[in-house]
Design an enzyme around this catalytic site. Structure first.
Site, short mmCIF file in Angstrom:
data_model
loop_
_atom_site.label_atom_id
_atom_site.label_comp_id
_atom_site.label_asym_id
_atom_site.label_seq_id
_atom_site.Cartn_x
_atom_site.Cartn_y
_atom_site.Cartn_z
NE ARG A 63 -10.09 -4.12 -9.37
CZ ARG A 63 -9.41 -3.10 -8.84
NH1 ARG A 63 -8.16 -3.21 -8.58
NH2 ARG A 63 -10.01 -1.97 -8.60
CE LYS A 107 -10.06 4.84 -5.39
NZ LYS A 107 -8.76 5.31 -4.95
CD GLU A 167 -4.22 7.85 -6.02
OE1 GLU A 167 -4.29 6.75 -6.60
OE2 GLU A 167 -3.88 8.91 -6.57
P1 ATP Z 1 -9.56 2.07 -8.64
O1 ATP Z 1 -8.90 1.08 -9.54
O2 ATP Z 1 -11.05 1.99 -8.59
O3 ATP Z 1 -9.05 3.49 -8.83
P2 ATP Z 1 -7.62 1.61 -6.61
O4 ATP Z 1 -7.20 0.20 -6.45
O5 ATP Z 1 -6.70 2.49 -7.35
O6 ATP Z 1 -9.10 1.64 -7.17
P3 ATP Z 1 -6.95 2.49 -4.00
O7 ATP Z 1 -7.48 3.64 -3.25
O8 ATP Z 1 -5.54 2.54 -4.46
O9 ATP Z 1 -7.92 2.29 -5.23
O10 ATP Z 1 -7.24 1.15 -3.22
C1 ATP Z 1 -6.90 0.93 -1.88
C2 ATP Z 1 -6.82 -0.53 -1.63
O11 ATP Z 1 -8.07 -1.14 -1.93
C3 ATP Z 1 -5.79 -1.19 -2.51
O12 ATP Z 1 -5.02 -2.08 -1.72
C4 ATP Z 1 -6.58 -1.93 -3.54
O13 ATP Z 1 -5.92 -3.08 -3.96
C5 ATP Z 1 -7.88 -2.23 -2.80
N1 ATP Z 1 -8.98 -2.32 -3.76
C6 ATP Z 1 -9.42 -1.37 -4.61
N2 ATP Z 1 -10.42 -1.83 -5.37
C7 ATP Z 1 -10.63 -3.12 -5.00
C8 ATP Z 1 -11.53 -4.15 -5.42
N3 ATP Z 1 -12.41 -3.96 -6.39
N4 ATP Z 1 -11.44 -5.35 -4.79
C9 ATP Z 1 -10.57 -5.55 -3.81
N5 ATP Z 1 -9.69 -4.64 -3.37
C10 ATP Z 1 -9.71 -3.42 -3.96
MG MG Z 2 -4.54 2.57 -6.43
#
Ligand code: ATP
Ligand code: MG
Length: 578
Positions: free
Chosen positions: A279, A289, A54
Site C-alpha cells: 500500500r 480512513k 468500502e
Molecule cells: P483504510 O485501511 O484506510 O480503511 P481500506 O483499504 O479499508 O482503507 P477500501 O475502501 O477497502 O479502504 O479500499 C479500496 C481499495 O483501495 C482496496 O483494494 C484497497 O486495497 C485499496 N487501498 C486502500 N488504501 C490503500 C493504500 N494506502 N495504498 C494502496 N491501495 C489502497
Molecule cells: Mg477495506
C-alpha cells in the site's frame, strides 16, 4: 498522460520472479503475472480487474494508487475494470460516500462504463452459497460470543480450541441459520463460521466468521437483511460472480488469500487470482480512513475536501490536476514490500504537470506601493501579455498599467544583500512586459516601515524592451493599484509537522502531530483578468506559485488556494530546522 502511463523504472525484483519475457521487458510483478496468464491462456486471455472501495469514507491518495493500477492494467491489456462498492457493513456506510467515490474515480479517469456493482446486490446469492456450505458440512452456527471466539482462536504458537457448537448436525445448522436470517436472535447471539481447521498455522483459517447478525438498515437493501456477510467471504465470491481474473489488493490480505481460495474451491465456483501489492504510505500524511474521519468529525479540517486533506476531493479543491496524480502513481511503481514515498515526489509531479497546464498571471501577495513620479497622473496603458510563455494557444490578456502599482514587498530592500538583483534605492529593474523603472527613494512611515517607493520609468523601454542595449538583471511582477482585485489567498503547508504522523509519543496521538501553521490566510491583489477565472481553475501567479480559485469565492472577494509553490521550499526549511 493517461491511466496508461506506467512505471518503467521502479519495479521490485527482490523476490525471485520467473525470468519471463515480460519481466525482462521491465514490467512490474503484477503486469508480469498477468502477461504470463495471458500467454498460458489461464483466463482465455481475458483481463478483468475491479476497484472495490468500502463506502465508509472519501477516497485518498492510497486509493488513487489502486485505481490507477486496476483501471490502468485493464486498459493496457485490452480488458475491463469494474467499480464495486464493497458495502457489507451497514453501520459505517452511507450514500454520501458512494456519490463522492463515484465522482472521484471518474475525475481520476477510471471508466467503469456500465459495470457499477454493489456487493449488496449479491446478498441473496451469497446467502444461498452459505446454505450450500452448511449442507456440505463446511459451515456451522456458533453461539460463542465475539470475545469468546477471539479467546478460543489461539495464537501463532498455540492452536485454537474448537467451539462446543462446532459439531452440530447439518439440519440444526440449517435451521439456526434460517432463523438468524428471520430475525429471531439479537445482534451478537450467533455467527455462521466456516468449518476449516482450528489448528491451522494461519489464524485466518481457524474457522473464520462468514455471517453475523446486525439489526441495522442498510443504505441499499434497507430492512431486507438482519444478517450480513463478512468481508473475506463476500469479496472472493463477488470477484467470482463478476468474472474477475486478477483481484489486486494490498499486502495485509496476504494471509487472507488462503481463505479466498478455500471459499471458492469448496464451493467449486469460478476462481480469480488474488495478487497483493504494497500500500502507499506518504511522509507528512495519514492515509487511514479512521484517522481521516476523525480529522473531519472533530473539526481539525474544514471537511473531507479541505485542501490540506490527502483525499482526492481535497487535492482537487486545492487545484491538483488528475494528470499529476496519475503521473505520481506511475512513478511510485509497484512493490511487494512496504515503503514510504516522500511527499516532495507528489509535489514534484504537481509542479511538472501545472508547469505545462497552468496559464500565467500576475498577483501581488504582500504588497508595497510604487509611485512612478514621471508617469502622467490619470494615464492608463494596456499591455498585451501571453498566458503561457511557451504556448501561444493559451492566448493573451490585457493588463492595465498606471502611475501607482503594487509590487512584492520582498522585491525591495533598503540595504540589498550581495547579488540582490531586484529593487533598492538607485537600482533599475524590469516590470514584467511593461517598463524599466529605477527606484529613487523609499518613503518610511513613523514606525520606520516602508510606506511607498518613489520611482521613475524609462518611456523608451515600453514592453520591457531595453532601448539601448543596457541590461537589467531583475524582472519583477506587479499590478496596477487602481485596477487590482482584492482576493483572499489561502497558503497551505503540510497538515502534519512530522515526517511520520502515525507515530506519537506516550500519552499523545497523531493529532498532536498536526502542524499549527498548515493554513495561513492573507489578502492579496490580483490583475483584473482574474475576475473571469473559473472555480477550480489552477493558474500560476508568476514567481509565486500555483493557485486555484476556490468554491468559497464571493463576487467581490475571490478566494484562491495555493496548490503548490514553484520550488520545493518546505523540505528545505525542514532540513534547516532539523
Ligand atoms: P483504510 O485501511 O484506510 O480503511 P481500506 O483499504 O479499508 O482503507 P477500501 O475502501 O477497502 O479502504 O479500499 C479500496 C481499495 O483501495 C482496496 O483494494 C484497497 O486495497 C485499496 N487501498 C486502500 N488504501 C490503500 C493504500 N494506502 N495504498 C494502496 N491501495 C489502497
Ligand atoms: Mg477495506
Amino acid at each position: 498522460m493517461s491511466l496508461e502511463s506506467r512505471s518503467a523504472d521502479v519495479t521490485d525484483h527482490n523476490d525471485a520472479l520467473p525470468a519471463t519475457e515480460a519481466s525482462r521487458a521491465g514490467l512490474d510483478f503484477i503486469r508480469t503475472r498477468i502477461h504470463d496468464d495471458n500467454v498460458s491462456r489461464r483466463f482465455e486471455g481475458r483481463v478483468h480487474t475491479r476497484f472495490p472501495p468500502e463506502p465508509n469514507g472519501y477516497l485518498h491518495l492510497g486509493h488513487a494508487k489502486s485505481i490507477c493500477l486496476n483501471f490502468g492494467v485493464a486498459k493496457e491489456f485490452g480488458g475491463l475494470c469494474n467499480l464495486r462498492f464493497d458495502d457489507t457493513n451497514p453501520v459505517k456506510e452511507d450514500t454520501e460516500y458512494v456519490d463522492a467515490i463515484r465522482e472521484d474515480v471518474r475525475w481520476l479517469g477510471g471508466d467503469w462504463q456500465d459495470r457499477l456493482f454493489y456487493a449488496s446486490d449479491y446478498f441473496a446469492q451469497l446467502y444461498d452459497y452459505a446454505e450450500q456450505l452448511i449442507k456440505m458440512g463446511k459451515a456451522y452456527v456458533d453461539d460463542l460470543s465475539a470475545d469468546e471466539i477471539r479467546q478460543w482462536r489461539g495464537t501463532l504458537t498455540e492452536p485454537g480450541r474448537e467451539s462446543p457448537w462446532r459439531n452440530r448436525s447439518i439440519e440444526e445448522n440449517l435451521d439456526l441459520f434460517r432463523r438468524m436470517r428471520a430475525g429471531e436472535f439479537p445482534d451478537g447471539a450467533k455467527v455462521l463460521r466456516a468449518k476449516i481447521d482450528m489448528a491451522s498455522p494461519n489464524l485466518v483459517m481457524r474457522d473464520p466468521a462468514l455471517y453475523r447478525i446486525r439489526h441495522t438498515a442498510h443504505h441499499r437493501t434497507g430492512e431486507t437483511w438482519c444478517i450480513y456477510p463478512m468481508y473475506d467471504y463476500t469479496h472472493c465470491l463477488s470477484d467470482s460472480l463478476e468474472g474477475i481474473t486478477h483481484s489486486l489488493c494490498t499486502l495485509e490480505f496476504v494471509n487472507n488469500r488462503e481463505l479466498y481460495d478455500w471459499v471458492l474451491d469448496t464451493l467449486g465456483v469460478y476462481h480469480p487470482q488474488q495478487i497483493e501489492f504494497a500500500r502507499l504510505n506518504l511522509t507528512y500524511t495519514v492515509l487511514s480512513k479512521r484517522k481521516l474521519i476523525q480529522l473531519v468529525q472533530e473539526g481539525h479540517v474544514s471537511g473531507w475536501d479541505d485542501p490540506r486533506m490527502p483525499t482526492l476531493s481535497g487535492l482537487r479543491r486545492r487545484g491538483v490536476p488528475p494528470e499529476a496524480l496519475r503521473e505520481f502513481c506511475a512513478r511510485i511503481g509497484l512493490a511487494r514490500a512496504d515503503s514510504t514515498v516522500e511527499y516532495s515526489m507528489l509535489e514534484f509531479c504537481i509542479r511538472e504537470c501545472l508547469n505545462v497546464q497552468a496559464p500565467r498571471v500576475m498577483a501581488v501577495l504582500n504588497p508595497v506601493k510604487v509611485i512612478i513620479e514621471n508617469y502622467p497622473d490619470g494615464q492608463v496603458e494596456e499591455f498585451d501579455m501571453p498566458y503561457h510563455p511557451e504556448d501561444a494557444s493559451y492566448g493573451s490578456r490585457k493588463v492595465p498599467f498606471s502611475r501607482e502599482l503594487y509590487i512584492e514587498r520582498d522585491d525591495f530592500r533598503l540595504e540589498p544583500p550581495k547579488k540582490f538583483h531586484r529593487l533598492y534605492p538607485g537600482a533599475e529593474v524590469r516590470l514584467r512586459y511593461a517598463y524599466f523603472i529605477t527606484c529613487r527613494e523609499a518613503v518610511l512611515d513613523e514606525a520606520g516601515q516602508i510606506k511607498e517607493l518613489r520611482c521613475v520609468y524609462d518611456p523608451e523601454s515600453r514592453g520591457g524592451q531595453s532601448p539601448d542595449g543596457r541590461k537589467v538583471k531583475g524582472t519583477i511582477h506587479w499590478v496596477s493599484a487602481a485596477h487590482a482585485l482584492p482576493a483572499e489567498v489561502r497558503l497551505y503547508e503540510q497538515l502534519f509537522a512530522v515526517e511520520n504522523p502515525n507515530v506519537a509519543p506516550e500519552g499523545k496521538t497523531f493529532l498532536d502531530n498536526l502542524n499549527p501553521h498548515s493554513l495561513r490566510v492573507i489578502r492579496a491583489w490580483l490583475e483584473p483578468a482574474l475576475a473571469q477565472a473559473e472555480t477550480g481553475r489552477t493558474v500560476q501567479f508568476e514567481r509565486m506559485g500555483y493557485f486555484c480559485k476556490d468554491k468559497d469565492s464571493l463576487p467581490e472577494l475571490p478566494v484562491f488556494n495555493r496548490t503548490a509553490t514553484l520550488r520545493d521550499s518546505w523540505t528545505k526549511q525542514e532540513k534547516k530546522a532539523g
